[in-house]
Motif scaffolding. Structure first.
Motif, PDB file in Angstrom:
ATOM      1  N   ILE A  60      67.153 104.744 -15.445  1.00  0.00           N
ATOM      2  CA  ILE A  60      66.246 105.833 -15.076  1.00  0.00           C
ATOM      3  C   ILE A  60      66.639 107.042 -15.916  1.00  0.00           C
ATOM      4  O   ILE A  60      67.709 107.617 -15.722  1.00  0.00           O
ATOM      5  CB  ILE A  60      66.349 106.180 -13.575  1.00  0.00           C
ATOM      6  N   ASN A  76      72.229 112.102 -12.407  1.00  0.00           N
ATOM      7  CA  ASN A  76      73.027 110.903 -12.676  1.00  0.00           C
ATOM      8  C   ASN A  76      72.518 110.165 -13.908  1.00  0.00           C
ATOM      9  O   ASN A  76      72.614 108.943 -13.992  1.00  0.00           O
ATOM     10  CB  ASN A  76      72.989 109.965 -11.466  1.00  0.00           C
ATOM     11  N   ASP A  82      70.356  98.222 -10.138  1.00  0.00           N
ATOM     12  CA  ASP A  82      70.975  96.900 -10.220  1.00  0.00           C
ATOM     13  C   ASP A  82      69.950  95.806  -9.926  1.00  0.00           C
ATOM     14  O   ASP A  82      68.985  96.024  -9.180  1.00  0.00           O
ATOM     15  CB  ASP A  82      72.112  96.811  -9.178  1.00  0.00           C
TER      16      ASP A  82
HETATM   17  O1  LIG Z   1      68.594 106.862 -10.372  1.00  0.00           O
HETATM   18  C1  LIG Z   1      68.799 105.941  -9.562  1.00  0.00           C
HETATM   19  C2  LIG Z   1      70.041 105.323  -9.427  1.00  0.00           C
HETATM   20  C3  LIG Z   1      70.184 104.317  -8.488  1.00  0.00           C
HETATM   21  N1  LIG Z   1      69.134 103.913  -7.721  1.00  0.00           N
HETATM   22  C4  LIG Z   1      69.294 102.824  -6.771  1.00  0.00           C
HETATM   23  C5  LIG Z   1      69.336 101.475  -7.478  1.00  0.00           C
HETATM   24  C6  LIG Z   1      70.783 101.137  -7.558  1.00  0.00           C
HETATM   25  O2  LIG Z   1      70.958  99.730  -7.617  1.00  0.00           O
HETATM   26  C7  LIG Z   1      71.316 101.785  -6.303  1.00  0.00           C
HETATM   27  C8  LIG Z   1      72.767 102.164  -6.372  1.00  0.00           C
HETATM   28  O3  LIG Z   1      72.952 103.010  -7.480  1.00  0.00           O
HETATM   29  P1  LIG Z   1      74.421 103.321  -8.032  1.00  0.00           P
HETATM   30  O4  LIG Z   1      75.197 102.055  -8.128  1.00  0.00           O
HETATM   31  O5  LIG Z   1      74.257 104.157  -9.235  1.00  0.00           O
HETATM   32  O6  LIG Z   1      74.973 104.262  -6.879  1.00  0.00           O
HETATM   33  P2  LIG Z   1      76.332 104.176  -6.060  1.00  0.00           P
HETATM   34  O7  LIG Z   1      76.670 105.566  -5.719  1.00  0.00           O
HETATM   35  O8  LIG Z   1      77.357 103.357  -6.802  1.00  0.00           O
HETATM   36  O9  LIG Z   1      75.838 103.452  -4.753  1.00  0.00           O
HETATM   37  P3  LIG Z   1      76.167 101.975  -4.248  1.00  0.00           P
HETATM   38  O10 LIG Z   1      77.501 102.083  -3.623  1.00  0.00           O
HETATM   39  O11 LIG Z   1      75.059 101.680  -3.290  1.00  0.00           O
HETATM   40  O12 LIG Z   1      76.145 101.043  -5.447  1.00  0.00           O
HETATM   41  O13 LIG Z   1      70.524 102.959  -6.095  1.00  0.00           O
HETATM   42  C9  LIG Z   1      67.897 104.504  -7.873  1.00  0.00           C
HETATM   43  O14 LIG Z   1      66.928 104.172  -7.210  1.00  0.00           O
HETATM   44  N2  LIG Z   1      67.759 105.514  -8.778  1.00  0.00           N
END
Ligand SMILES: O=c1ccn([C@H]2C[C@H](O)[C@@H](COP(=O)(O)OP(=O)(O)OP(=O)(O)O)O2)c(=O)[nH]1
Ligand SMILES: [Mg+2]
Length: 144
Positions: A60, A76, A82
């Motif tokens: 994104i 971000n 994913d």
């Molecule tokens: O701009 C974004 C980034 C992420 N996502 C969704 C899809 C992604 O698969 C999920 C988790 O994103 P990420 O792994 O970047 O976040 P996290 O903070 O690591 O959360 P998690 O622990 O759920 O993986 O959120 C979005 O919809 N938009």
């Protein structure tokens, strides 16, 4: 290739704007306008849900026009979707300008790029191979 998508917004599906574009613009899915104040960030829903094949991710990314003309970025950037994510795709916009920025339903707020990625296993060792660069980085070849 085809990718399964659910569209719960009342906007058209993301689409390539030119013949060989890498990204498709994502539209805001909003019942009412959102106003981002200077330095304010907000998750903006798109109303779309996708099912990526294993080995693919969706990035994104900001739109350069919004960034240049209005100082709108993505906190971000590049966001990572994913292959096992089934939730709504959202965009974490931020207003880097010094004036309010309004987002309306249907506005093209970001772009989505579908990309292949590798899945690896670590091979833990004590020494890595030598190179001319070695540990040099962060401008060690000069900045200009
Ligand atoms: O701009 C974004 C980034 C992420 N996502 C969704 C899809 C992604 O698969 C999920 C988790 O994103 P990420 O792994 O970047 O976040 P996290 O903070 O690591 O959360 P998690 O622990 O759920 O993986 O959120 C979005 O919809 N938009
Ligand atoms: Mg994560």
């Amino acid at each position: 290739m085809n990718i399964q998508i659910i569209n719960k917004s009342n906007n058209s599906l993301p689409a390539y704007e030119t013949a060989h574009a890498a990204g498709m613009d994502l539209k805001a899915s909003l019942e009412e306008a959102v106003v981002l104040k200077p330095m304010q960030r907000q998750l903006i829903p798109t109303g779309i849900f996708i099912e990526l094949p294993v080995g693919f991710e969706a990035q994104i990314r900001p739109r350069s026009g919004l960034a240049f003309k209005h100082g709108i970025g993505i906190v971000n950037s590049p966001g990572t979707v994913d292959a096992d994510y089934r939730g709504e795709i959202k965009v974490l916009l931020i207003n880097f300008s010094d004036v309010d920025f309004a987002i309306n339903n249907g506005d093209r707020i970001a772009q989505i790029v579908i990309a292949k990625h590798e899945k690896i296993d670590w091979n833990e060792v004590e020494i890595l191979s030598e190179t001319l660069r070695g540990a040099g980085g962060y401008g060690h070849t000069g900045v200009q």
